[in-house]
Design a protein around this motif. Structure first.
Motif, short mmCIF file in Angstrom:
data_model
loop_
_atom_site.label_atom_id
_atom_site.label_comp_id
_atom_site.label_asym_id
_atom_site.label_seq_id
_atom_site.Cartn_x
_atom_site.Cartn_y
_atom_site.Cartn_z
N SER A 219 0.94 -1.03 0.05
CA SER A 219 0.14 -0.06 0.33
C SER A 219 1.13 1.44 -0.15
O SER A 219 2.17 1.29 0.14
CB SER A 219 -0.71 -0.03 1.43
OG SER A 219 0.04 0.16 2.19
N ALA A 220 0.37 2.40 -0.14
CA ALA A 220 1.33 4.19 0.21
C ALA A 220 1.82 4.13 1.52
O ALA A 220 2.74 4.46 1.23
CB ALA A 220 -0.01 5.03 -0.33
N GLU A 221 1.18 3.58 2.34
CA GLU A 221 1.73 3.69 3.56
C GLU A 221 2.71 3.00 3.62
O GLU A 221 4.17 2.66 3.71
CB GLU A 221 0.56 2.48 4.82
CG GLU A 221 -0.56 3.70 5.62
CD GLU A 221 -1.03 4.67 4.55
OE1 GLU A 221 -1.74 5.30 6.22
OE2 GLU A 221 -0.91 5.54 4.35
N ASP A 222 3.00 1.32 2.94
CA ASP A 222 3.71 0.47 3.13
C ASP A 222 5.10 1.42 2.39
O ASP A 222 6.29 1.13 3.14
CB ASP A 222 3.87 -0.84 2.59
CG ASP A 222 2.72 -1.65 3.27
OD1 ASP A 222 2.56 -1.99 4.39
OD2 ASP A 222 1.89 -2.40 2.77
N ALA A 223 4.98 1.68 1.17
CA ALA A 223 5.62 2.38 0.28
C ALA A 223 6.55 3.61 1.13
O ALA A 223 7.57 3.93 1.24
CB ALA A 223 5.15 3.25 -1.12
N LYS A 224 5.92 4.61 2.25
CA LYS A 224 6.06 5.57 2.69
C LYS A 224 7.14 5.35 3.89
O LYS A 224 8.89 5.39 3.62
CB LYS A 224 5.46 6.31 3.67
CG LYS A 224 4.05 6.86 3.11
CD LYS A 224 4.57 9.15 3.85
CE LYS A 224 5.23 10.20 2.93
NZ LYS A 224 4.26 9.97 2.08
N ARG A 225 6.79 3.78 5.01
CA ARG A 225 8.07 2.97 5.69
C ARG A 225 9.25 2.38 4.98
O ARG A 225 10.33 3.04 5.83
CB ARG A 225 7.06 2.04 7.28
CG ARG A 225 6.28 2.53 7.97
CD ARG A 225 5.99 0.98 8.50
NE ARG A 225 4.56 1.05 7.79
CZ ARG A 225 3.86 0.07 7.32
NH1 ARG A 225 5.21 -1.10 6.95
NH2 ARG A 225 3.16 -0.19 7.16
N VAL A 226 8.72 2.06 3.71
CA VAL A 226 9.99 1.62 3.35
C VAL A 226 11.05 2.65 2.59
O VAL A 226 12.14 2.33 2.85
CB VAL A 226 9.54 0.93 1.74
CG1 VAL A 226 11.10 0.57 1.40
CG2 VAL A 226 9.08 -0.19 2.29
N GLU A 227 10.25 4.13 2.29
CA GLU A 227 11.84 5.05 2.12
C GLU A 227 12.35 5.66 3.02
O GLU A 227 13.19 5.94 2.86
CB GLU A 227 9.87 6.51 1.23
CG GLU A 227 11.08 7.34 1.09
CD GLU A 227 10.28 8.77 0.49
OE1 GLU A 227 9.11 7.96 -0.44
OE2 GLU A 227 10.66 9.19 -0.25
N GLN A 228 11.29 5.98 4.42
CA GLN A 228 12.52 6.15 5.81
C GLN A 228 13.34 5.69 5.35
O GLN A 228 14.24 5.54 6.15
CB GLN A 228 11.13 6.24 6.23
CG GLN A 228 10.54 7.57 6.96
CD GLN A 228 9.26 7.76 7.32
OE1 GLN A 228 9.17 6.71 8.12
NE2 GLN A 228 8.31 8.76 7.04
N ALA A 229 13.21 4.24 5.59
CA ALA A 229 13.98 3.59 5.92
C ALA A 229 15.46 3.85 5.24
O ALA A 229 16.43 3.36 5.52
CB ALA A 229 13.68 1.69 5.92
N ALA B 133 19.76 -5.81 4.40
CA ALA B 133 18.78 -4.75 5.43
C ALA B 133 17.38 -4.38 4.90
O ALA B 133 16.64 -4.54 4.90
CB ALA B 133 19.81 -4.02 5.81
N TRP B 134 17.45 -3.80 3.57
CA TRP B 134 16.53 -3.85 2.38
C TRP B 134 14.72 -4.69 2.29
O TRP B 134 14.53 -4.78 2.10
CB TRP B 134 16.85 -2.10 1.37
CG TRP B 134 17.40 -1.05 1.70
CD1 TRP B 134 17.94 -0.99 3.20
CD2 TRP B 134 18.00 -0.72 1.12
NE1 TRP B 134 18.39 0.41 2.88
CE2 TRP B 134 18.06 0.76 1.94
CE3 TRP B 134 18.99 -1.10 -0.06
CZ2 TRP B 134 19.12 1.60 0.75
CZ3 TRP B 134 19.11 0.58 -0.68
CH2 TRP B 134 19.77 1.59 -0.28
N VAL C 37 15.47 -6.84 -3.77
CA VAL C 37 16.50 -5.24 -4.44
C VAL C 37 17.06 -5.88 -4.91
O VAL C 37 18.15 -6.83 -5.23
CB VAL C 37 16.93 -5.71 -2.80
CG1 VAL C 37 18.25 -4.23 -2.62
CG2 VAL C 37 15.78 -4.84 -1.20
N ALA C 38 17.08 -5.27 -6.12
CA ALA C 38 18.24 -5.56 -7.13
C ALA C 38 19.58 -4.13 -7.41
O ALA C 38 18.94 -2.64 -7.69
CB ALA C 38 17.73 -5.84 -8.36
#
Ligand SMILES: Nc1ncnc2c1ncn2[C@@H]1O[C@H](COP(=O)(O)OP(=O)(O)OP(=O)(O)O)[C@@H](O)[C@H]1O
Ligand SMILES: [Mg+2]
Lengths: 302, 221
Positions: free
Chosen positions: A71-81, A143-144, A153-154
């Protein structure tokens, strides 16, 4: 004036020597031309491969693909990480719709893609990295990859780095083969000139007795060697050009859609000219060495 | 001027072909070297032309010490010397014209001028019209004359001839001697060797006799 005439005489004599043995001269030039053409063809293949490879992205970046159900939420969290990592320089979010549009625009898969009723591409982040150090990269990747809703992750530039490494290896191989074949050219021309000198021994000795200097004796042989080198070089360029034209034709026939990506890069005119000049010079040097060596022997035998 | 000072020549192998020869030949002079076979005549002529070098003593030509000259300088000096070799040294794969033109090629003459001079030289030795003949198709005497034509074609300042009348019958020998005399008369230094008494009788010039590599007699005529 006198010097110019001496050079013209020598050039004329060299042409006469080639014309006097047309079959032998033709064969030696064919052999030399084919020998020189081999590394030239290899260089053309390598250049073409590299040009094709350069069409791919080589900026050091990591692509982080999310799961299709993120979801968009998930995307936000990943981006922060991702942004939390000090090596990261810039992060671009590529929504799945945009990815599809880009793919449709840049390749010839438009029809295939249009036929699908769902977008098969996930949302993704394109992360530009400060360093391409494999150790820190591996750490970041694990980590990612462990983050929730991250599918894959590529590190795309690993691939381009590998290509570059292969290209470097290829360059070394072509360079080595070039040196080897240059040595062969020198050897063959030197041998042919040496035979000429031996069959003209009496003429050389009489000429020296009545006032020819070593330079006078050498001159026609130098022209002969240089001419053979030039002709062989020109033949090699012609052979390689024929090969390139053939390869271009075959590639086009095999993969008409990829014609823009798979290109055959031939030598530039200046490079061709340089090659011909270089083989001419090799012929000249080989002749010089052969005549000088033989003249010293004659002097010793006397 | 050619000046030998205590000049000696020892060929590799040990034999001393020439010993302590001191001799001066002025510009424009004509000198005949005589002596038995093996006396050192050819060796003396080769030293004067810079074809062989003295193993001791000096040979001066036009004030230049030949022993001190480099390879190129010697070659350039030889261009101004016409040399008739005892063994001819003709090129058997070239015709008469090409053989005579060889010195002109080396000196870089235009084809036109070379052709003119070659014909003039062939005319002087009685071979005009035989330009296309190959040396094998020429008699011994004709080969000898061809060799003389090659020596004179470049209008040398010095003419050195090793047994130039060796293979010629009396008539031709006489004509060749006259030819050398005519060169001498126009100021060319002429140095020749011979053991042909008939030619010697006709030559009105200084005579140097060698025996066993040394000068044993000198006299005029
Ligand atoms: N290239 C050479 N190598 C070794 N010895 C030589 C060489 N040329 C000449 N000789 C020797 O030097 C000596 C003198 O030779 P030279 O040719 O000067 O004699 P010549 O007077 O010209 O004789 P001829 O009348 O037979 O021509 C001879 O004993 C000869 O064997
Ligand atoms: Mg002799």
């Amino acid at each position: 004036m006198r010097l110019l005439r001496l050079h013209l005489h020598a050039l004329g004599a060299a042409l006469e020597r080639i014309a006097a043995q047309p079959v032998a001269s033709l064969f030696s030039i064919l052999v030399l031309g084919a020998a020189i053409a081999l590394p030239v063809v290899a260089a053309v293949v390598l250049q073409s491969a590299m040009a094709t490879g350069a069409g791919f992205d080589t900026e050091p970046h990591v692509s982080v693909y999310l799961s299709l159900d993120a979801s968009a939420e998930d995307a936000k969290r990943v981006e922060q990480a991702i942004r939390g990592e000090p090596d990261v320089m810039a992060v671009t979010y590529v929504p799945r719709a945009q990815a599809l549009a880009e793919l449709q625009a840049s390749t010839h898969l438009a029809e295939v893609l249009a036929a699908l009723d769902t977008n098969p591409l996930p949302d993704a982040f394109t992360v530009r990295m400060r360093s391409t150090d494999p150790a820190s990269l591996a750490k970041v990747r694990t980590a990612w990859a462990a983050l929730p809703k991250v599918d894959q992750v590529a590190a795309d530039f690993e691939w381009s780095e590998r290509l570059a490494r292969w290209a470097r290896l290829g360059e070394h191989l072509v360079g080595g083969a070039g040196l080897l074949l240059a040595a062969a050219v020198v050897f063959i021309v030197a041998h042919l000139v040496r035979l000429q000198v031996l069959t003209r021994r009496e003429e050389i000795e009489v000429s020296q007795l009545i006032g020819a200097t070593s330079a006078d004796v050498r001159r026609p042989f130098l022209y002969h060697g240089a001419l053979q080198g030039l002709l062989a070089g020109a033949l090699a360029v012609a052979l390689a050009a024929a090969f390139a034209a053939w390869a271009r034709h075959e590639l086009l026939a095999l993969t008409p859609n990829y014609a823009a990506e798979l290109k055959v890069v031939f030598l530039r005119p200046a490079e061709s000219a340089l090659l011909v000049a270089a083989t001419g010079l090799l012929g000249l040097l080989a002749a010089w060495g052969a005549v000088s060596h033989q003249l010293r022997r004659f002097a010793r035998d006397r | 001027m050619i000046r030998f000072s205590a000049a000696a020549k020892r060929y590799p192998g040990g034999l001393e072909a020439l010993r302590g020869v001191t001799l001066e030949i002025a510009d424009g002079e004509m000198v005949a070297i005589t002596g038995h076979s093996g006396a050192g005549k050819s060796t003396l002529l080769k030293l004067a032309a810079g074809i062989e070098s003295a193993t001791s003593g000096t040979v001066l030509v036009q004030g230049q010490n030949l022993g001190a000259l480099g390879e190129s300088a010697l070659a350039i000096l030889r261009r101004r010397v016409g040399f008739v070799f005892q063994e001819h040294r003709l090129l058997f794969d070239r015709n008469a014209f090409e053989n005579v033109a060889l010195p002109l090629h080396i000196s870089g003459f235009s084809r036109h001028e070379a052709a003119r001079r070659v014909r003039a030289a062939l005319d002087k030795v009685g071979l005009l019209g035989r330009e296309k003949a190959m040396p094998v198709a020429l008699s011994g005497g004709e080969q000898q004359r061809l060799c003389i034509a090659r020596a004179i074609v470049n209008r040398p300042m010095m003419l050195i001839a090793d047994e130039p009348t060796g293979n010629l019958d009396a008539d031709y020998a006489g004509a060749i001697v006259d030819l050398f005399m005519s060169f001498h008369q126009v100021g060319v230094t002429v140095l020749l060797s011979t053991h042909d008494e008939a030619s010697l009788g006709r030559l009105r010039c200084r005579r140097v006799t060698l025996a066993g590599g040394t000068m044993v007699e000198e006299g005029g005529a």
